[in-house]
Design a protein around this motif. Structure first.
Motif, PDB file in Angstrom:
ATOM      1  N   PRO A   1      50.382  29.031  75.283  1.00  0.00           N
ATOM      2  CA  PRO A   1      51.692  29.669  75.162  1.00  0.00           C
ATOM      3  C   PRO A   1      52.689  28.784  74.427  1.00  0.00           C
ATOM      4  CG  PRO A   1      51.338  28.917  77.404  1.00  0.00           C
ATOM      5  CD  PRO A   1      50.039  28.742  76.689  1.00  0.00           C
ATOM      6  N   VAL A   2      53.709  29.418  73.886  1.00  0.00           N
ATOM      7  CA  VAL A   2      54.784  28.686  73.211  1.00  0.00           C
ATOM      8  C   VAL A   2      55.632  27.970  74.258  1.00  0.00           C
ATOM      9  CG1 VAL A   2      56.920  28.943  71.885  1.00  0.00           C
ATOM     10  CG2 VAL A   2      54.856  30.191  71.220  1.00  0.00           C
ATOM     11  N   ILE A   3      55.995  26.736  73.957  1.00  0.00           N
ATOM     12  CA  ILE A   3      56.904  25.960  74.805  1.00  0.00           C
ATOM     13  C   ILE A   3      58.319  26.364  74.407  1.00  0.00           C
ATOM     14  CG2 ILE A   3      57.682  23.646  75.421  1.00  0.00           C
ATOM     15  CD1 ILE A   3      54.828  22.693  74.475  1.00  0.00           C
ATOM     16  N   HIS A   4      58.909  27.251  75.171  1.00  0.00           N
ATOM     17  CA  HIS A   4      60.210  27.806  74.786  1.00  0.00           C
ATOM     18  C   HIS A   4      61.247  26.694  74.673  1.00  0.00           C
ATOM     19  CE1 HIS A   4      63.703  30.400  74.581  1.00  0.00           C
ATOM     20  NE2 HIS A   4      62.922  31.473  74.591  1.00  0.00           N
ATOM     21  N   ARG A   5      62.048  26.753  73.607  1.00  0.00           N
ATOM     22  CA  ARG A   5      63.059  25.713  73.406  1.00  0.00           C
ATOM     23  C   ARG A   5      64.009  25.604  74.603  1.00  0.00           C
ATOM     24  NH1 ARG A   5      64.181  30.130  70.556  1.00  0.00           N
ATOM     25  NH2 ARG A   5      66.243  31.101  70.678  1.00  0.00           N
TER      26      ARG A   5
ATOM     27  N   VAL B   1      55.260  18.870  83.009  1.00  0.00           N
ATOM     28  CA  VAL B   1      55.037  19.922  84.005  1.00  0.00           C
ATOM     29  C   VAL B   1      55.454  21.276  83.438  1.00  0.00           C
ATOM     30  CG1 VAL B   1      55.805  20.852  86.237  1.00  0.00           C
ATOM     31  CG2 VAL B   1      55.233  18.421  86.024  1.00  0.00           C
ATOM     32  N   PHE B   2      56.623  21.339  82.833  1.00  0.00           N
ATOM     33  CA  PHE B   2      57.118  22.611  82.311  1.00  0.00           C
ATOM     34  C   PHE B   2      56.253  23.107  81.154  1.00  0.00           C
ATOM     35  CE2 PHE B   2      61.443  20.862  83.803  1.00  0.00           C
ATOM     36  CZ  PHE B   2      61.221  21.324  85.095  1.00  0.00           C
ATOM     37  N   HIS B   3      55.793  22.198  80.303  1.00  0.00           N
ATOM     38  CA  HIS B   3      54.901  22.593  79.215  1.00  0.00           C
ATOM     39  C   HIS B   3      53.613  23.212  79.779  1.00  0.00           C
ATOM     40  CE1 HIS B   3      56.613  19.421  76.156  1.00  0.00           C
ATOM     41  NE2 HIS B   3      57.535  20.227  76.635  1.00  0.00           N
ATOM     42  N   ALA B   4      53.091  22.608  80.831  1.00  0.00           N
ATOM     43  CA  ALA B   4      51.838  23.083  81.419  1.00  0.00           C
ATOM     44  C   ALA B   4      51.989  24.453  82.067  1.00  0.00           C
ATOM     45  CB  ALA B   4      51.333  22.079  82.457  1.00  0.00           C
ATOM     46  N   ASN B   5      53.227  24.839  82.359  1.00  0.00           N
ATOM     47  CA  ASN B   5      53.492  26.130  83.005  1.00  0.00           C
ATOM     48  C   ASN B   5      54.320  27.053  82.104  1.00  0.00           C
ATOM     49  OD1 ASN B   5      52.522  25.808  86.009  1.00  0.00           O
ATOM     50  ND2 ASN B   5      53.549  23.887  85.498  1.00  0.00           N
TER      51      ASN B   5
ATOM     52  N   LYS C   1      65.651  13.383  73.333  1.00  0.00           N
ATOM     53  CA  LYS C   1      65.596  13.359  71.871  1.00  0.00           C
ATOM     54  C   LYS C   1      64.164  13.148  71.375  1.00  0.00           C
ATOM     55  CE  LYS C   1      68.090  11.748  67.819  1.00  0.00           C
ATOM     56  NZ  LYS C   1      69.215  10.944  67.301  1.00  0.00           N
ATOM     57  N   LEU C   2      63.395  12.309  72.069  1.00  0.00           N
ATOM     58  CA  LEU C   2      62.004  12.107  71.680  1.00  0.00           C
ATOM     59  C   LEU C   2      61.218  13.413  71.686  1.00  0.00           C
ATOM     60  CD1 LEU C   2      62.506   9.019  71.815  1.00  0.00           C
ATOM     61  CD2 LEU C   2      60.407   8.816  73.159  1.00  0.00           C
ATOM     62  N   TYR C   3      61.549  14.301  72.631  1.00  0.00           N
ATOM     63  CA  TYR C   3      60.755  15.519  72.818  1.00  0.00           C
ATOM     64  C   TYR C   3      61.297  16.723  72.049  1.00  0.00           C
ATOM     65  CZ  TYR C   3      57.633  13.468  76.281  1.00  0.00           C
ATOM     66  OH  TYR C   3      56.672  12.712  76.905  1.00  0.00           O
ATOM     67  N   VAL C   4      62.281  16.534  71.190  1.00  0.00           N
ATOM     68  CA  VAL C   4      62.817  17.649  70.394  1.00  0.00           C
ATOM     69  C   VAL C   4      61.722  18.409  69.639  1.00  0.00           C
ATOM     70  CG1 VAL C   4      64.219  18.198  68.354  1.00  0.00           C
ATOM     71  CG2 VAL C   4      65.193  16.836  70.208  1.00  0.00           C
ATOM     72  N   PRO C   5      60.703  17.732  69.067  1.00  0.00           N
ATOM     73  CA  PRO C   5      59.680  18.493  68.337  1.00  0.00           C
ATOM     74  C   PRO C   5      58.940  19.525  69.175  1.00  0.00           C
ATOM     75  CG  PRO C   5      59.542  16.159  67.790  1.00  0.00           C
ATOM     76  CD  PRO C   5      60.492  16.268  68.939  1.00  0.00           C
ATOM     77  N   PHE C   6      58.992  19.398  70.495  1.00  0.00           N
ATOM     78  CA  PHE C   6      58.272  20.341  71.355  1.00  0.00           C
ATOM     79  C   PHE C   6      59.045  21.643  71.581  1.00  0.00           C
ATOM     80  CE2 PHE C   6      56.067  16.396  72.413  1.00  0.00           C
ATOM     81  CZ  PHE C   6      54.742  16.816  72.398  1.00  0.00           C
ATOM     82  N   GLN C   7      60.282  21.716  71.116  1.00  0.00           N
ATOM     83  CA  GLN C   7      61.030  22.959  71.261  1.00  0.00           C
ATOM     84  C   GLN C   7      60.391  24.048  70.394  1.00  0.00           C
ATOM     85  OE1 GLN C   7      65.291  22.728  70.857  1.00  0.00           O
ATOM     86  NE2 GLN C   7      65.445  20.814  71.979  1.00  0.00           N
ATOM     87  N   ASP C   8      59.921  25.106  71.045  1.00  0.00           N
ATOM     88  CA  ASP C   8      59.252  26.236  70.386  1.00  0.00           C
ATOM     89  C   ASP C   8      57.919  25.852  69.753  1.00  0.00           C
ATOM     90  OD1 ASP C   8      61.071  28.175  71.132  1.00  0.00           O
ATOM     91  OD2 ASP C   8      62.300  27.929  69.350  1.00  0.00           O
ATOM     92  N   ALA C   9      57.352  24.732  70.178  1.00  0.00           N
ATOM     93  CA  ALA C   9      56.004  24.370  69.726  1.00  0.00           C
ATOM     94  C   ALA C   9      54.973  25.217  70.473  1.00  0.00           C
ATOM     95  CB  ALA C   9      55.742  22.888  69.980  1.00  0.00           C
ATOM     96  N   THR C  10      53.790  25.351  69.892  1.00  0.00           N
ATOM     97  CA  THR C  10      52.676  26.019  70.567  1.00  0.00           C
ATOM     98  C   THR C  10      51.897  24.976  71.360  1.00  0.00           C
ATOM     99  OG1 THR C  10      52.490  27.672  68.815  1.00  0.00           O
ATOM    100  CG2 THR C  10      50.580  27.374  70.246  1.00  0.00           C
ATOM    101  N   SER C  11      51.792  25.185  72.656  1.00  0.00           N
ATOM    102  CA  SER C  11      51.134  24.185  73.497  1.00  0.00           C
ATOM    103  C   SER C  11      49.645  24.114  73.171  1.00  0.00           C
ATOM    104  CB  SER C  11      51.323  24.523  74.978  1.00  0.00           C
ATOM    105  OG  SER C  11      50.769  25.785  75.289  1.00  0.00           O
ATOM    106  N   LEU C  12      49.104  22.921  73.333  1.00  0.00           N
ATOM    107  CA  LEU C  12      47.688  22.674  73.101  1.00  0.00           C
ATOM    108  C   LEU C  12      47.097  21.969  74.312  1.00  0.00           C
ATOM    109  CD1 LEU C  12      47.914  21.308  69.434  1.00  0.00           C
ATOM    110  CD2 LEU C  12      47.187  23.605  70.135  1.00  0.00           C
TER     111      LEU C  12
END
Length: 515
Positions: free
Chosen positions: A34-38, A352-356, A393-404
């Motif tokens: 699933p997409v990691i919602h921003r 945790v949030f990415h995993a869910n 700030k480090l995790y900004v690239p994960f906003q709306d990324a597709t989880s793997l």
């Protein structure tokens, strides 16, 4: 300062005794999830202490540089985080907030007592128009929390009409008179906050009846319909999720709000110190994210039973560390120091949030400025970016990324006393820029880790990104002093077909994978 930090990182890598190199991180890039919602990276601003007044709002007449009352330096720093969403006006304050008191000329707005937070004067200088101005300056979506506790369905319905009506109703005309010709865009609207506690000490069954009544009258133009959020439970409780999922069918209902804070001791009476703690409270704090994960999974499993199509979201819209208040401060202002421990705590929450991410499409850290696990600290014209800020700030690239899918083989156990947790944590995603990003946390406070990174069946060729660490567990960035916790460059190249990453103790690494 950056050279000193790089030297410190090198010393930590060598001196901490890196663990065996048979640890392997495997990312399955061909199995998108699933997409990691921003909005998982959402923020929260409540009328609490100096969280808004002084911290962000100084008024248009202030000598501190501002745009229509909002501090330029704070807004600029938050824009660098790509803040996707802001929740307002509470929190517990939401259920004693009456929106009509926060519109019109500021000099004519009533002064009330903030009975929830510190018993101080609330002059209503920041109201609906000011909040939407802040969101516009940030480029953020808006999450408005309605007053169910001391308000009424009529009050909430009229507030929504005031904000969203595009015709010539009296309330639409009043909004125009107060300076905003076009409707505001309300993205999310909640009916009450913590109705199980400060929002009314209700039973879930009673809340369901009140929600059904209120939601019947919460009407907006179709093109400005917000996501409607019900006040849910907290911590390990699933009774609210169960009752809401059963009882709110047939009325506007899109998501459940859930809250959960991290206390080093687990006791509200004596939560634990923000600085000067030992390794026992370092690990008890970070290990609590495993409990957070369990809470999310238990509640989303309940939702799966009643909503198999996953239409209803599960929003963890208050989370973060909560320590004993800073000595000498007003205990109702929830002032606490922010250290390297908080940065790692934030990163582990992200994982945790990415995993869910299938259900969790919004979370809100508590809070944005000067309160609890803040992004930013201010005092008069001074500003400091906290370790938590740098984690975000480090995790900004994960906003709306597709989880793997990502896994760790031979993950060492980190044990202090009777508390244990995995030493390492990983998350991965394909970002909107097409790059594959990996986030890693080494929670162990004393031991570095050496690991091989593999994407699918092959070793990655190289990685490049940033590392966040410091010498002390309670290293912090204080106002008017050189920052102790700032990111430094991190990169590694494959040698002999193997890409090895060396993570210092107590560190966060976020990298883009090359090749």
């Amino acid at each position: 300062m950056k050279k000193q930090l790089l030297a410190l990182v090198a010393a930590l890598m060598v001196g901490a005794g890196a663990q065996a190199a048979d640890i392997k991180v495997v990312v399955n890039a061909d199995q998108p999830g699933p997409v990691i919602h921003r909005n998982i990276y959402g923020q929260f601003a409540e009328h609490l202490g100096t969280g808004i007044y002084e911290g962000m709002w100084v008024g248009p007449e202030s000598k501190i540089p501002n745009v229509r009352g909002w501090r330029k330096d704070v807004v600029a720093a938050l824009k660098d985080l790509h803040v996707p969403l802001v929740r307002w006006p509470g929190g517990c304050f939401a259920d004693e907030y009456h929106w009509r008191e926060g519109i019109g000329p500021r000099a004519q707005r009533p002064v009330k007592v903030n009975t929830t937070w510190g018993g101080v004067a609330e002059n209503n200088a920041v109201g609906t128009h000011e909040f939407f101005d802040l969101a516009e300056q940030l480029g953020a979506e808006t999450y408005v929390n309605g007053n169910l506790g001391t308000g009424s369905p009529q009050e909430m319905a009229e507030w929504l009409e005031y904000m969203t009506a595009d015709g010539n109703s009296t309330l639409a005309q009043l909004r125009r008179k107060n300076g905003h010709a076009k409707p505001f865009r309300v993205h999310y609207f909640a009916v009450g906050n913590e109705s199980w506690g400060c929002g009314g000490n209700m039973r879930p069954e009673y809340y369901v009846d009140l929600y059904r009544q209120a939601a019947t009258f919460l009407k907006t133009p179709q093109n400005n319909r917000p996501v409607f959020i019900a006040s849910g439970g907290h911590d390990a409780r699933t009774d609210w999720t169960e009752t809401l999922a059963k009882g709110l069918k047939g009325v506007p209902f899109d998501a459940i709000s859930h809250h959960g804070y991290t206390l080093p001791t687990g006791k509200w009476e004596t939560k634990g110190a923000a600085v000067g703690f030992g390794e026992d409270q370092w690990i008890s704090t970070l290990a609590h994210t495993q409990t957070i994960d369990a809470w999310v999974r238990k509640n989303t499993a309940v939702l799966d039973q009643h909503d198999p199509k996953k239409r209803v979201g599960f929003y963890f819209d208050e989370w973060g560390s909560w320590y004993d208040p800073e000595p000498g401060s007003n205990p109702g202002f929830l002032v606490q120091r922010n250290t390297l421990r908080d940065a790692l705590l934030a990163a582990l929450h992200f994982h945790v949030f990415h995993a869910n991410a299938e259900r969790v499409k919004m979370t809100n850290v508590a809070q944005m400025v000067n309160v609890l696990q803040a992004m930013i600290l201010t005092s008069k014209d001074k500003l400091a970016l906290t370790p938590t800020y740098h984690a975000f700030k480090l995790y900004v690239p994960f906003q709306d990324a597709t989880s793997l899918p990502a896994s760790i083989e031979n993950n060492p156990v980190y044990l202090v006393g009777k508390t244990e947790m995995p030493s390492l944590s990983v998350t991965a995603g394909r970002a909107k820029d097409g790059k594959l990003y990996v986030g890693l946390v080494n929670a162990n406070a004393t031991q570095a880790a050496e690991l091989a990174l593999q994407v699918g069946a092959n070793a990655a060729k190289a990685v490049k990104g940033q590392l966040l660490t410091a010498g002390a567990m309670d290293a912090q960035n204080e106002l008017g002093k050189p920052a102790q916790v700032v990111p430094v460059p991190f990169e590694a190249q494959a040698v002999g077909g193997k890409l090895t990453l060396k993570l210092p103790a107590k560190s966060i690494v976020v990298v883009a994978v090359e090749g």
